[in-house]
Design an enzyme around this catalytic site. Structure first.
Site: not given
Length: 330
Positions: A108-109
């Site tokens: 993800c991030t």
């Protein structure tokens, strides 16, 4: 294929998304039940324990910069980034192990951490669809692919939202031990071996500020109110009392698209909403204004890389129909 021990280090820090850590770790742990030998460790920038986004304290095995080289180095994501710039100490904590690991990946991030560390310079990458444009803007030397579930560029991997970390971990297991073992893990965890389509199928419907010009605002109101009407350029231009060329130029200048594509987008968003509400694909096509089911299917295939029926199975409801009182199983 790897037969011996395989070290997996996951970089965590205060505020880390717990599922970004637990999801991939569970895949590797489950793989050990079927013959793999993954040795999982949690590292933090300074070796101190950290607290996840849910307030769960994580016990740390060591500092990221002081440990030996690992076979797989993962960086978990956090809701903190990209709302704030990645701190220098966190970027530094990723840079050293990433430089010597056999392969590097982000969940993800976590891609923002890898990008801040310079790991994604000149490489293809992805992250969650909601912030993919920010990754591209902040780190223009990376080639961001916003619709990918995960991206491999050499020995560097990046993945989309939190559950895409499971998809990526399964791909790494398959790379190490082949499809049979990875399939066993997927079945045990009751997840897809490989999901059809890209991130677009999970994104919110097209939304944005209303057009500035009165003609375009009237246009969008007309299409939304009656998507089944004839919304050809000629008919719309006549209704709005403008020329075809002027209407086309307005769309190009203000919305960077064509009238036909904008109508298609509105119909597509309506069809998704209708499918989510439980309408059949044929009903959704008719109510959303598509000329036929086949024309709607082609739009779904182009935009989501999946069919309307497959989209509806994934998103219309979490409830499964029970037949004769028996519980449906996966």
């Amino acid at each position: 294929m790897n037969a011996g021990p395989h070290s997996v280090a996951i970089l965590v820090y205060d505020g880390v998304t717990l599922l970004d850590v637990a999801g991939p770790a569970e895949v590797f742990k489950e793989a050990n039940r079927f013959g793999a030998d993954y040795r999982i460790m949690l590292l933090s920038p300074n070796g101190a324990d950290v607290t996840s986004n849910l307030g769960v304290r994580l016990s740390i095995d060591g500092a990221a910069s002081s440990g030996p080289a690992v076979d797989t180095f993962l960086v978990a994501g956090s809701g903190l980034y990209p709302r704030a710039r990645v701190p220098a100490d966190l970027a530094d904590a990723a840079r050293v192990p990433a430089a010597v690991a056999g392969r590097v990946a982000s969940i993800c991030t976590g891609a923002f951490v890898l990008a801040a560390a310079g790991v994604l310079d000149g490489k293809r990458a992805t992250t969650h669809w909601q912030v993919a444009h920010e990754l591209a803007a902040q780190y223009p030397t990376s080639r961001v692919e916003p619709d990918a579930i995960y991206v491999r560029d050499g020995t560097t991997y990046t993945s989309a939202g939190v559950t895409a970390g499971i998809d990526l971990a399964l791909a790494l297991v398959e790379e190490d031990h082949g499809p049979d073992l990875a399939r066993d893990v997927a079945r045990a965890l009751v997840v897809y071996m490989q999901r059809a389509g890209g991130q677009s199928q999970f994104s919110a419907p097209l939304q944005g500020p209303p057009p500035r010009s009165p003609a375009l605002r009237k246009f969008t109101d007309l299409v939304t109110a009656n998507p089944r009407a004839d919304h050809s350029v000629g008919e719309l231009a006549k209704h709005l009392n403008v020329s075809n060329r002027h209407l086309t130029r307005l769309f190009h200048d203000e919305l960077s698209t064509t009238p036909a594509r904008y109508v298609e987008n509105i119909r597509f968003d309506m069809a998704r909403a209708l499918l989510d509400q439980g309408h059949t694909a044929t009903q959704a096509a008719t109510l959303a204004g598509f000329p036929s089911y086949e024309s709607m299917r082609r739009v779904f295939a182009r935009k989501l890389s999946t069919s309307p029926a497959a989209y509806q199975r994934r998103f219309s409801t979490t409830r499964r129909a029970n037949t004769g009182g028996s519980q449906a199983t996966s």
